[in-house]
Design an enzyme around this catalytic site. Structure first.
Site, PDB file in Angstrom:
ATOM      1  N   TYR A  77      40.527  34.517  51.082  1.00 42.49           N
ATOM      2  CA  TYR A  77      41.430  35.775  51.342  1.00 42.49           C
ATOM      3  C   TYR A  77      42.757  35.247  51.847  1.00 42.49           C
ATOM      4  O   TYR A  77      42.764  34.996  53.025  1.00 42.49           O
ATOM      5  CB  TYR A  77      40.795  36.873  51.981  1.00 42.49           C
ATOM      6  CG  TYR A  77      39.377  37.369  51.171  1.00 42.49           C
ATOM      7  CD1 TYR A  77      39.570  38.656  50.650  1.00 42.49           C
ATOM      8  CD2 TYR A  77      38.310  36.712  51.055  1.00 42.49           C
ATOM      9  CE1 TYR A  77      38.561  39.284  50.063  1.00 42.49           C
ATOM     10  CE2 TYR A  77      37.364  37.154  50.197  1.00 42.49           C
ATOM     11  CZ  TYR A  77      37.586  38.478  49.846  1.00 42.49           C
ATOM     12  OH  TYR A  77      36.729  38.992  49.019  1.00 42.49           O
ATOM     13  N   LYS A 103      29.195  26.562  46.161  1.00 46.70           N
ATOM     14  CA  LYS A 103      29.580  25.951  45.005  1.00 46.70           C
ATOM     15  C   LYS A 103      29.934  24.603  45.133  1.00 46.70           C
ATOM     16  O   LYS A 103      30.960  23.892  44.863  1.00 46.70           O
ATOM     17  CB  LYS A 103      30.607  26.871  44.279  1.00 46.70           C
ATOM     18  CG  LYS A 103      31.142  26.366  42.789  1.00 46.70           C
ATOM     19  CD  LYS A 103      29.966  26.594  41.995  1.00 46.70           C
ATOM     20  CE  LYS A 103      30.493  26.497  40.557  1.00 46.70           C
ATOM     21  NZ  LYS A 103      29.560  26.564  39.359  1.00 46.70           N
ATOM     22  N   ASP A 133      26.816  30.881  41.093  1.00 53.84           N
ATOM     23  CA  ASP A 133      26.468  31.530  39.705  1.00 53.84           C
ATOM     24  C   ASP A 133      25.129  31.600  39.478  1.00 53.84           C
ATOM     25  O   ASP A 133      24.768  32.535  38.648  1.00 53.84           O
ATOM     26  CB  ASP A 133      27.188  30.804  38.676  1.00 53.84           C
ATOM     27  CG  ASP A 133      27.327  29.245  38.826  1.00 53.84           C
ATOM     28  OD1 ASP A 133      27.204  28.731  39.736  1.00 53.84           O
ATOM     29  OD2 ASP A 133      27.208  28.518  37.828  1.00 53.84           O
ATOM     30  N   ASP A 148      31.293  38.867  49.014  1.00 49.06           N
ATOM     31  CA  ASP A 148      31.952  39.993  48.523  1.00 49.06           C
ATOM     32  C   ASP A 148      31.552  40.372  47.124  1.00 49.06           C
ATOM     33  O   ASP A 148      31.058  41.614  46.869  1.00 49.06           O
ATOM     34  CB  ASP A 148      33.513  39.884  48.506  1.00 49.06           C
ATOM     35  CG  ASP A 148      34.234  41.258  48.289  1.00 49.06           C
ATOM     36  OD1 ASP A 148      33.571  42.246  48.619  1.00 49.06           O
ATOM     37  OD2 ASP A 148      35.459  41.491  48.282  1.00 49.06           O
ATOM     38  N   ASP A 155      28.380  43.379  46.221  1.00 48.66           N
ATOM     39  CA  ASP A 155      28.424  44.472  45.159  1.00 48.66           C
ATOM     40  C   ASP A 155      27.458  44.654  44.116  1.00 48.66           C
ATOM     41  O   ASP A 155      26.882  45.564  43.642  1.00 48.66           O
ATOM     42  CB  ASP A 155      29.819  44.471  44.511  1.00 48.66           C
ATOM     43  CG  ASP A 155      30.994  45.053  45.460  1.00 48.66           C
ATOM     44  OD1 ASP A 155      30.524  45.314  46.542  1.00 48.66           O
ATOM     45  OD2 ASP A 155      31.999  45.266  45.124  1.00 48.66           O
TER      46      ASP A 155
END
Length: 352
Positions: free
Chosen positions: A131, A184, A217, A241, A245
């Site tokens: 971010y 990752k 993933d 984040d 969701d």
């Protein structure tokens, strides 16, 4: 006395905040919480009146409070920072060091959207990562060296990684003793490599908690296919984040997704969803996310301040909300029921 700073925010924020306060007042009447509520404007309202979406006085009031109720914000519609458009969520997480963004996802009967029920918590590191508004000491972590090239920086630190990992393991001890670290590291060798090493280091202090590791993933796929594999997931800012969701939608929707931003000294209740300006003022917004977030804030006080009344109120709010959602006749319109924002809040307050 429990002094809460109330920041209604933008869009549907004032509506769902008032619904949440109605429920909190009912809980106060029953459990004697000693609530003292201070409301201050933020967002587009103060941009017009003060030239900024976050006046300095608000952060000062937040530091002096016992907790914060933060309504949704329309950050997408704010001007650049140098024109007063401060991302309120980021400013609170960084400015108040609310490093742990706690996002549970639990399926309620008849409301799940996946083929298996979920009961998990995603622990999101909220002060750094990808971010650009929170990963540099000065300036932004995103820039364009030429008109045709845009570059974004990622920051992962040992300090931030260790403390969010420890928060995740502490939570797992209170749940089912399993932590899944999302990464990752096969591609982000240095940043996610450091992240993984830190989580593994913390795991050594929690021998009773199982540590599982999963690539981000693959995690998204397994959340859909086999969500019962997960208990507590810990992830860096960007990954968490997105995954939170997804988990919330699978468990019934973002309107049912509670969330807190917290550390050991302060807690901020914040709905997971956005400000939905397209339905603002229409009495159509589902207030459950912010109500559940407020219940999480009360539970934080039970754990961190030994406030038994707050813990009892949190339990009662969750039970009453579950009972309303179990009946299609007492659900909000987005869940196929007949109730608007105010009517649902009134039913929930009466149930308390």
């Amino acid at each position: 006395m429990l002094r809460l700073l109330v920041l209604p925010g933008d869009g549907i924020g004032p509506e769902i905040t008032e619904a949440t306060l109605q429920v909190l007042r009912a809980a106060d009447a029953r459990f004697g919480l000693g609530l003292a509520l201070e409301t201050q404007p933020i967002g587009l309202a103060t941009l017009a009146s003060h030239g900024t979406t976050l006046p300095d006085s608000v952060l000062a009031a937040a530091r002096a409070s016992d907790g914060i109720i933060l309504g949704p914000i329309s950050h997408l519609h704010y001007p650049p920072r140098d024109q007063g458009g401060i991302n309120v969520s980021a400013a609170f997480r960084v400015g108040l060091d609310l490093f742990a963004n706690v996002r549970p996802a639990r399926t309620r009967p008849g409301l799940g959207r996946g083929h298996q029920p979920l009961d998990l918590v995603i622990m999101r590191e909220a002060t750094e990562g990808f971010y650009p508004d929170r990963n540099m000491h000065m300036g932004q972590g995103e820039f364009m060296p030429t008109p045709d090239v845009a570059i974004s920086m990622r920051r992962i630190t040992r300090h931030a990684s260790l403390r969010i990992a420890r928060a995740a393991f502490d939570l797992a001890r209170r749940r089912r003793n399993k932590v899944t670290v999302v990464h990752k590291a096969n591609t982000f060798i240095m940043t996610d490599g450091l992240w993984l090493r830190c989580v593994r280091e913390v795991a050594q202090d929690y021998p009773e908690v199982t540590l599982d590791e999963i690539i981000v993933d693959a995690c998204a796929a397994i959340l859909v296919r086999d969500p019962q594999r997960f208990d507590v997931l810990v992830a860096t800012n960007f990954h968490a984040d997105i995954l939170s969701d997804l988990a919330s939608e699978l468990s019934g929707g973002l309107g049912l997704a509670g969330s807190t931003n917290e550390n050991a000294e302060l807690c901020c209740a914040q709905a997971q969803h956005g400000s939905a300006p397209d339905i603002a003022g229409q009495d159509r917004a589902n207030p459950c996310s912010l109500i559940l977030s407020a219940a999480m804030l009360l539970d934080w006080h039970a754990r961190h301040r030994a406030n038994a009344a707050a813990g009892a109120a949190a339990t009662a709010i969750n039970a009453a909300l579950d009972a309303l959602l179990a009946d299609p006749a007492t659900r909000t319109t987005d869940l196929g029921g007949p109730l608007g924002t105010r009517a649902f809040a009134g039913r929930l307050a009466a149930a308390l």
